[in-house]
Design a protein around this motif. Structure first.
Motif, PDB file in Angstrom:
ATOM      1  N   ALA A 203       0.831  -1.211   0.000  1.00  0.00           N
ATOM      2  CA  ALA A 203       0.000   0.000   0.000  1.00  0.00           C
ATOM      3  C   ALA A 203       0.861   1.254   0.000  1.00  0.00           C
ATOM      4  CB  ALA A 203      -0.934  -0.011   1.211  1.00  0.00           C
ATOM      5  N   ALA A 204       1.898   1.278   0.845  1.00  0.00           N
ATOM      6  CA  ALA A 204       2.751   2.470   0.925  1.00  0.00           C
ATOM      7  C   ALA A 204       3.470   2.714  -0.397  1.00  0.00           C
ATOM      8  CB  ALA A 204       3.762   2.299   2.059  1.00  0.00           C
ATOM      9  N   LEU A 205       3.962   1.643  -1.023  1.00  0.00           N
ATOM     10  CA  LEU A 205       4.703   1.802  -2.276  1.00  0.00           C
ATOM     11  C   LEU A 205       3.777   2.240  -3.401  1.00  0.00           C
ATOM     12  CD1 LEU A 205       7.359   1.561  -3.767  1.00  0.00           C
ATOM     13  CD2 LEU A 205       6.882  -0.870  -4.132  1.00  0.00           C
ATOM     14  N   LEU A 206       2.585   1.669  -3.486  1.00  0.00           N
ATOM     15  CA  LEU A 206       1.641   2.063  -4.532  1.00  0.00           C
ATOM     16  C   LEU A 206       1.279   3.540  -4.412  1.00  0.00           C
ATOM     17  CD1 LEU A 206      -0.789  -1.017  -4.628  1.00  0.00           C
ATOM     18  CD2 LEU A 206       1.061  -0.481  -6.219  1.00  0.00           C
ATOM     19  N   ASN A 207       1.060   3.997  -3.189  1.00  0.00           N
ATOM     20  CA  ASN A 207       0.720   5.409  -2.988  1.00  0.00           C
ATOM     21  C   ASN A 207       1.895   6.308  -3.345  1.00  0.00           C
ATOM     22  OD1 ASN A 207      -2.046   6.147  -1.398  1.00  0.00           O
ATOM     23  ND2 ASN A 207      -1.431   4.034  -0.975  1.00  0.00           N
ATOM     24  N   GLN A 208       3.127   5.887  -3.017  1.00  0.00           N
ATOM     25  CA  GLN A 208       4.308   6.689  -3.366  1.00  0.00           C
ATOM     26  C   GLN A 208       4.483   6.769  -4.877  1.00  0.00           C
ATOM     27  OE1 GLN A 208       8.015   5.176  -1.822  1.00  0.00           O
ATOM     28  NE2 GLN A 208       9.224   6.848  -2.700  1.00  0.00           N
ATOM     29  N   TRP A 209       4.341   5.641  -5.568  1.00  0.00           N
ATOM     30  CA  TRP A 209       4.472   5.641  -7.022  1.00  0.00           C
ATOM     31  C   TRP A 209       3.388   6.501  -7.673  1.00  0.00           C
ATOM     32  CZ3 TRP A 209       5.365  -0.318  -7.954  1.00  0.00           C
ATOM     33  CH2 TRP A 209       6.732  -0.605  -7.761  1.00  0.00           C
ATOM     34  N   ALA A 210       2.146   6.349  -7.218  1.00  0.00           N
ATOM     35  CA  ALA A 210       1.035   7.094  -7.835  1.00  0.00           C
ATOM     36  C   ALA A 210       1.198   8.595  -7.636  1.00  0.00           C
ATOM     37  CB  ALA A 210      -0.296   6.624  -7.246  1.00  0.00           C
ATOM     38  N   ALA A 211       1.841   9.007  -6.549  1.00  0.00           N
ATOM     39  CA  ALA A 211       2.041  10.437  -6.288  1.00  0.00           C
ATOM     40  C   ALA A 211       2.954  11.083  -7.316  1.00  0.00           C
ATOM     41  CB  ALA A 211       2.613  10.633  -4.882  1.00  0.00           C
ATOM     42  N   THR A 212       3.709  10.297  -8.073  1.00  0.00           N
ATOM     43  CA  THR A 212       4.594  10.857  -9.104  1.00  0.00           C
ATOM     44  C   THR A 212       3.826  11.265 -10.357  1.00  0.00           C
ATOM     45  OG1 THR A 212       5.029   8.709 -10.152  1.00  0.00           O
ATOM     46  CG2 THR A 212       6.436   9.341  -8.292  1.00  0.00           C
ATOM     47  N   GLY A 213       2.566  10.845 -10.467  1.00  0.00           N
ATOM     48  CA  GLY A 213       1.785  11.123 -11.666  1.00  0.00           C
ATOM     49  C   GLY A 213       1.739   9.963 -12.639  1.00  0.00           C
ATOM     50  N   ALA A 214       2.577   8.938 -12.406  1.00  0.00           N
ATOM     51  CA  ALA A 214       2.557   7.756 -13.275  1.00  0.00           C
ATOM     52  C   ALA A 214       1.345   6.905 -12.954  1.00  0.00           C
ATOM     53  CB  ALA A 214       3.833   6.948 -13.091  1.00  0.00           C
ATOM     54  N   ASP A 215       0.845   6.178 -13.941  1.00  0.00           N
ATOM     55  CA  ASP A 215      -0.227   5.207 -13.714  1.00  0.00           C
ATOM     56  C   ASP A 215       0.383   3.846 -13.428  1.00  0.00           C
ATOM     57  OD1 ASP A 215      -2.860   6.544 -14.059  1.00  0.00           O
ATOM     58  OD2 ASP A 215      -1.959   7.130 -15.969  1.00  0.00           O
ATOM     59  N   LEU A 216      -0.382   2.991 -12.752  1.00  0.00           N
ATOM     60  CA  LEU A 216       0.128   1.716 -12.276  1.00  0.00           C
ATOM     61  C   LEU A 216      -0.723   0.562 -12.793  1.00  0.00           C
ATOM     62  CD1 LEU A 216       0.613   2.692  -8.500  1.00  0.00           C
ATOM     63  CD2 LEU A 216       2.184   3.093 -10.407  1.00  0.00           C
ATOM     64  N   LEU A 217      -0.066  -0.570 -13.033  1.00  0.00           N
ATOM     65  CA  LEU A 217      -0.738  -1.836 -13.325  1.00  0.00           C
ATOM     66  C   LEU A 217       0.087  -2.908 -12.628  1.00  0.00           C
ATOM     67  CD1 LEU A 217      -2.966  -3.407 -14.793  1.00  0.00           C
ATOM     68  CD2 LEU A 217      -1.435  -3.596 -16.761  1.00  0.00           C
ATOM     69  N   VAL A 218      -0.367  -3.308 -11.442  1.00  0.00           N
ATOM     70  CA  VAL A 218       0.412  -4.183 -10.565  1.00  0.00           C
ATOM     71  C   VAL A 218      -0.439  -5.384 -10.172  1.00  0.00           C
ATOM     72  CG1 VAL A 218       1.652  -4.327  -8.365  1.00  0.00           C
ATOM     73  CG2 VAL A 218       1.714  -2.211  -9.695  1.00  0.00           C
ATOM     74  N   ARG A 219       0.187  -6.546 -10.228  1.00  0.00           N
ATOM     75  CA  ARG A 219      -0.508  -7.758  -9.805  1.00  0.00           C
ATOM     76  C   ARG A 219      -0.515  -7.843  -8.282  1.00  0.00           C
ATOM     77  NH1 ARG A 219       1.237 -14.001 -11.327  1.00  0.00           N
ATOM     78  NH2 ARG A 219      -0.626 -15.009 -10.475  1.00  0.00           N
ATOM     79  N   CYS A 220      -1.555  -8.444  -7.708  1.00  0.00           N
ATOM     80  CA  CYS A 220      -1.583  -8.668  -6.271  1.00  0.00           C
ATOM     81  C   CYS A 220      -2.128 -10.068  -5.998  1.00  0.00           C
ATOM     82  CB  CYS A 220      -2.403  -7.603  -5.546  1.00  0.00           C
ATOM     83  SG  CYS A 220      -4.194  -7.817  -5.650  1.00  0.00           S
ATOM     84  N   LYS A 221      -2.054 -10.503  -4.753  1.00  0.00           N
ATOM     85  CA  LYS A 221      -2.559 -11.820  -4.385  1.00  0.00           C
ATOM     86  C   LYS A 221      -4.067 -11.883  -4.574  1.00  0.00           C
ATOM     87  CE  LYS A 221       1.120 -12.751  -1.026  1.00  0.00           C
ATOM     88  NZ  LYS A 221       1.437 -13.033   0.398  1.00  0.00           N
ATOM     89  N   THR A 222      -4.540 -13.035  -5.025  1.00  0.00           N
ATOM     90  CA  THR A 222      -5.967 -13.162  -5.311  1.00  0.00           C
ATOM     91  C   THR A 222      -6.811 -13.177  -4.038  1.00  0.00           C
ATOM     92  OG1 THR A 222      -5.720 -15.568  -5.392  1.00  0.00           O
ATOM     93  CG2 THR A 222      -5.576 -14.371  -7.484  1.00  0.00           C
ATOM     94  N   ASN A 223      -6.212 -13.488  -2.893  1.00  0.00           N
ATOM     95  CA  ASN A 223      -6.990 -13.542  -1.645  1.00  0.00           C
ATOM     96  C   ASN A 223      -6.885 -12.259  -0.828  1.00  0.00           C
ATOM     97  OD1 ASN A 223      -4.362 -13.759  -0.834  1.00  0.00           O
ATOM     98  ND2 ASN A 223      -4.619 -15.623   0.394  1.00  0.00           N
ATOM     99  N   ARG A 224      -6.319 -11.213  -1.417  1.00  0.00           N
ATOM    100  CA  ARG A 224      -6.193  -9.945  -0.695  1.00  0.00           C
ATOM    101  C   ARG A 224      -7.565  -9.320  -0.521  1.00  0.00           C
ATOM    102  NH1 ARG A 224      -1.803  -5.232  -2.143  1.00  0.00           N
ATOM    103  NH2 ARG A 224      -2.429  -3.701  -0.561  1.00  0.00           N
TER     104      ARG A 224
END
Length: 435
Positions: A203-224
């Motif tokens: 969560a912390a890393l996704l928020n840090q990356w998104a704050a740069t203005g870049a868009d994200l497409l990241v896989r996560c665990k299916t049971n999250r």
């Protein structure tokens, strides 16, 4: 004294003026001209990345082999070592900062709906088992003991279309991959779409990356657990991860080959929340481009290094060598993209890295193309070799990655692995959550 300072035709991509600029900027210009001036030392390190199986004395011989006139005086191994120590890692890092970035291309590869597709991932590199290195780099624990060599962790941000390096961070393997990924946030820009595997769904890393203005497409665990706050018409949902709103895409992917059929459940998180402008099925297919960074690591570790351990026996030398390796890799990638770009519509994927490396080595030994002629030739001899041996259009990857390490595998042997690649048919079924 300065004559051996070149890397053959690749000198056009890393010219004398660029090297002199970083030497001046980092305060590394020699106070007096020695047998191995600072500029020559930089090119020696870059040439060493192209000839990873040779000692620096042998590399220096190749830099001199094609020079006209009387042969330069050959420095001793001690003189070459002292020259590298005097130079330090700072000029090589500054040089990499000048050459890094997406290679310029007119090809559509690496772009999707106006976004530049990039990928992030990490890997390990073995360093020499020397006392100084052991103080900074630790051996990794494995299932059957510990690694034979201390390990360095390297994280890259790579442009998927050309596999050129946009950013790099590295250091001891005792520091986790997420920390090095955080350091790459400064290289993200608006207009990029970042692909990452499940390791980076923090969560912390996704928020840090998104704050740069870049868009994200990241896989996560299916049971999250991601409670939906809204549902989209295509079956995907919107959820909150910290302050970030993400779209959750669940899909069942079926791969059919001559070996049979395999089905897997994938869950992707993306900041592209509008299903009308960014369809879920296209994003699922696009995620496969993440493998481009795995191919880049294979080119660095298997093709350039040949699976070998790095040379340097001190942490400063290791840092210097890694920056030189990445700079040489980027120069090759630039030459490859220039070659494929000369034929409109040619995918940069079709340029063979082994072909480019072999041609670059030949041009270095011949000291060919070191100085620019009156007529600028963007393709060059390296490019002509690439175009004469273009690879076929790549097929879809269907086999699991096989990791090879520079350690004994006697205690980890298993059944033989079938490495055959088969033509694949892939079907995607979007999964919906119950209301």
């Amino acid at each position: 004294m300065f004559a051996p300072g070149h890397i053959g035709e690749l000198t056009g991509i890393v010219p004398f003026e660029m090297v002199d600029e970083v030497l001046a900027a980092t305060g590394a210009v020699q106070r007096r001209v020695r047998l191995v001036p600072a500029r020559v030392t930089v090119y020696l390190l870059l040439a060493g990345a192209l000839f990873a199986g040779l000692g620096y004395g042998q590399v220096f011989e190749r830099l001199c082999a094609g020079l006209p006139g009387p042969a330069p005086v050959r420095p001793s191994g001690s003189a070459l070592r002292q020259a590298r120590q005097r130079l330090g890692p700072a000029p090589l890092k500054a040089l990499f900062d000048l050459v890094r970035g997406p290679a310029a291309t007119t090809a559509a590869a690496g772009m999707w709906r106006g976004l530049r597709v990039v990928a992030v991932d990490g890997t390990l590199l073995p360093v020499p088992d020397a006392a100084a290195n052991l103080a900074a780099f630790t051996r990794q624990r494995l299932g059957n003991g510990i690694s034979g060599y201390p390990q360095l962790r390297l994280a890259l941000l790579v442009a998927c279309g050309t596999r050129s390096v946009i950013g790099a961070a590295f250091g001891p393997a005792s520091i986790g991959e997420l920390e090095y990924a955080r350091r790459l946030a400064g290289d993200l820009r608006t207009g990029m779409l970042l692909l990452g595997d499940r390791m980076f769904a923090s969560a912390a890393l996704l928020n840090q990356w998104a704050a740069t203005g870049a868009d994200l497409l990241v896989r996560c665990k299916t049971n999250r657990k991601l409670p939906p706050v809204a549902r989209c018409r295509d079956g995907s949902t919107l959820a909150r991860i910290g302050a970030l709103t993400v779209r959750v895409i669940d899909a069942e992917i079926t791969v059919r080959t001559a070996d049979g059929t395999r089905t897997g459940h994938y869950r992707l998180l993306t900041t592209l929340t509008d299903p009308a402008t960014h369809p879920a099925a296209e994003l699922v297919r696009l995620y496969h481009e993440r493998w481009e960074i795995e191919t880049a690591y294979a080119e660095l570790k298997s093709t350039m290094l040949g699976g070998r351990v790095l040379r340097a026996r001190t942490p400063a030398g290791v840092e210097q060598e890694v920056w030189a390796l990445l700079t040489a890799y980027q120069a090759l990638r630039t030459a490859m993209t220039d070659a494929t770009d000369s034929i409109p519509g040619t995918d940069p994927d079709r340029a063979g890295f082994t072909t480019a490396l072999s041609a670059a080595r030949d041009q270095l030994v011949l000291a060919a193309g070191v100085t620019t002629a009156t007529d600028i030739d963007l393709v060059g001899t390296i490019g002509r070799h690439i175009l004469a041996h273009l690879l076929p259009t790549r097929r879809v990857r269907t086999k699991d990655r096989i990791v090879k390490r520079a350690i004994s595998k006697y205690n980890a042997r298993g059944p033989a692995i079938d490495r055959t690649t088969h033509q694949a048919t892939i079907s995607i079924h979007m999964l919906t959550t119950s209301p």
